[in-house]
Motif scaffolding. Sequence first.
Motif, PDB file in Angstrom:
ATOM      1  N   GLU A 101       0.834  -1.206   0.000  1.00 32.23           N
ATOM      2  CA  GLU A 101       0.000   0.000   0.000  1.00 32.23           C
ATOM      3  C   GLU A 101       0.865   1.250   0.000  1.00 32.23           C
ATOM      4  N   ARG A 102       1.981   1.185   0.765  1.00 31.28           N
ATOM      5  CA  ARG A 102       2.899   2.312   0.794  1.00 31.28           C
ATOM      6  C   ARG A 102       3.526   2.532  -0.578  1.00 31.28           C
ATOM      7  N   GLY A 103       3.808   1.405  -1.285  1.00 36.25           N
ATOM      8  CA  GLY A 103       4.348   1.526  -2.634  1.00 36.25           C
ATOM      9  C   GLY A 103       3.366   2.193  -3.570  1.00 36.25           C
ATOM     10  N   THR A 134       3.390  14.691  -7.784  1.00 33.20           N
ATOM     11  CA  THR A 134       4.550  15.586  -7.862  1.00 33.20           C
ATOM     12  C   THR A 134       4.800  16.020  -9.290  1.00 33.20           C
ATOM     13  N   ASN A 135       4.747  15.055 -10.208  1.00 37.80           N
ATOM     14  CA  ASN A 135       4.948  15.395 -11.623  1.00 37.80           C
ATOM     15  C   ASN A 135       3.857  16.341 -12.118  1.00 37.80           C
ATOM     16  N   MET A 136       2.622  16.095 -11.670  1.00 40.03           N
ATOM     17  CA  MET A 136       1.527  16.973 -12.080  1.00 40.03           C
ATOM     18  C   MET A 136       1.725  18.379 -11.522  1.00 40.03           C
ATOM     19  N   LEU A 137       2.129  18.462 -10.243  1.00 36.26           N
ATOM     20  CA  LEU A 137       2.377  19.773  -9.651  1.00 36.26           C
ATOM     21  C   LEU A 137       3.536  20.489 -10.341  1.00 36.26           C
ATOM     22  N   LYS A 138       4.540  19.703 -10.731  1.00 36.53           N
ATOM     23  CA  LYS A 138       5.684  20.303 -11.420  1.00 36.53           C
ATOM     24  C   LYS A 138       5.266  20.903 -12.757  1.00 36.53           C
ATOM     25  N   SER A 139       4.451  20.140 -13.534  1.00 37.49           N
ATOM     26  CA  SER A 139       3.986  20.666 -14.814  1.00 37.49           C
ATOM     27  C   SER A 139       3.074  21.871 -14.617  1.00 37.49           C
ATOM     28  N   ILE A 160       3.354   5.799  -2.761  1.00 40.15           N
ATOM     29  CA  ILE A 160       4.550   6.467  -3.296  1.00 40.15           C
ATOM     30  C   ILE A 160       4.360   6.753  -4.777  1.00 40.15           C
ATOM     31  N   ASP A 161       3.823   5.748  -5.508  1.00 38.92           N
ATOM     32  CA  ASP A 161       3.554   5.977  -6.938  1.00 38.92           C
ATOM     33  C   ASP A 161       2.563   7.115  -7.119  1.00 38.92           C
ATOM     34  N   SER A 162       1.530   7.147  -6.272  1.00 30.84           N
ATOM     35  CA  SER A 162       0.548   8.224  -6.364  1.00 30.84           C
ATOM     36  C   SER A 162       1.189   9.577  -6.052  1.00 30.84           C
TER      37      SER A 162
END
Length: 237
Positions: free
Chosen positions: A174-176, A186-191, A179-181
């Motif tokens: 679940e933690r994995g 993070t990538n969405m926030l970066k874009s 982490i993927d989520s």
Amino acid sequence: PLHTPPHPTRHSPSSPGAALAVVSWQMPLILSAVVARGSFVLCEYDASTGADDLTEVSRKVLPKIPRTGAIRSYVYAGHTFNYLLEKDLIFLCIAAPAAGQELVFEFLNEARRSFESLSRRLGGANREAELTKMLRDLIARYNKDKGGSKVRQMEQDLEDVTDLMRDNLSKVMERGERIDSLLDKTNMLKSESVSFRKNAKRYNDDLWWQDQRGRMLLGLVAMAVIVILTWRTMHKT
């Protein structure tokens, strides 16, 4: 000379019940017990199924037991040697390491209580035989009841550990996923931040041009007023 009670003869099983009894004797937790006054043996019983004569081993251990400390336990040659001192009496027990100290010392304390109770009531030639029978029955009961409960406790502990490992594995998985989520977020926030910076720069540029256009218009109006005033002055002259 010291009289050693004969060991029980173990016959080959002639029935399924006897076969089960032999199987139950193959892995006892309490192997041997001795009650002695100093090095003088009062009663003893050997329930072991191995080649070692634990009765003889116990007799060799007795003179070496220190008279300090009420309860002690030592490990030697794959067995645990446990003893309980009560005044001038020594209650010695040889057990399998799997028995654990709690079970062994519970056995020694019960052996002490039973020995003291029987000793007050018994006398004569049958005294040693009755005390030996008491040890035999006590060892058999502990190997049957306590040993079975210990195995069940070990199975329960193993099941608890298995459930805990499954739970931990589920949490890791679940933690994995989390982490993927988080990486996706993070990538969405970066874009989105890159897009925000571009839009902010464009907005700032628009504000700058609007400010510059206002200043340019103000400058043109001022120049026009000056030209008109100059022209009127020259025309009057």
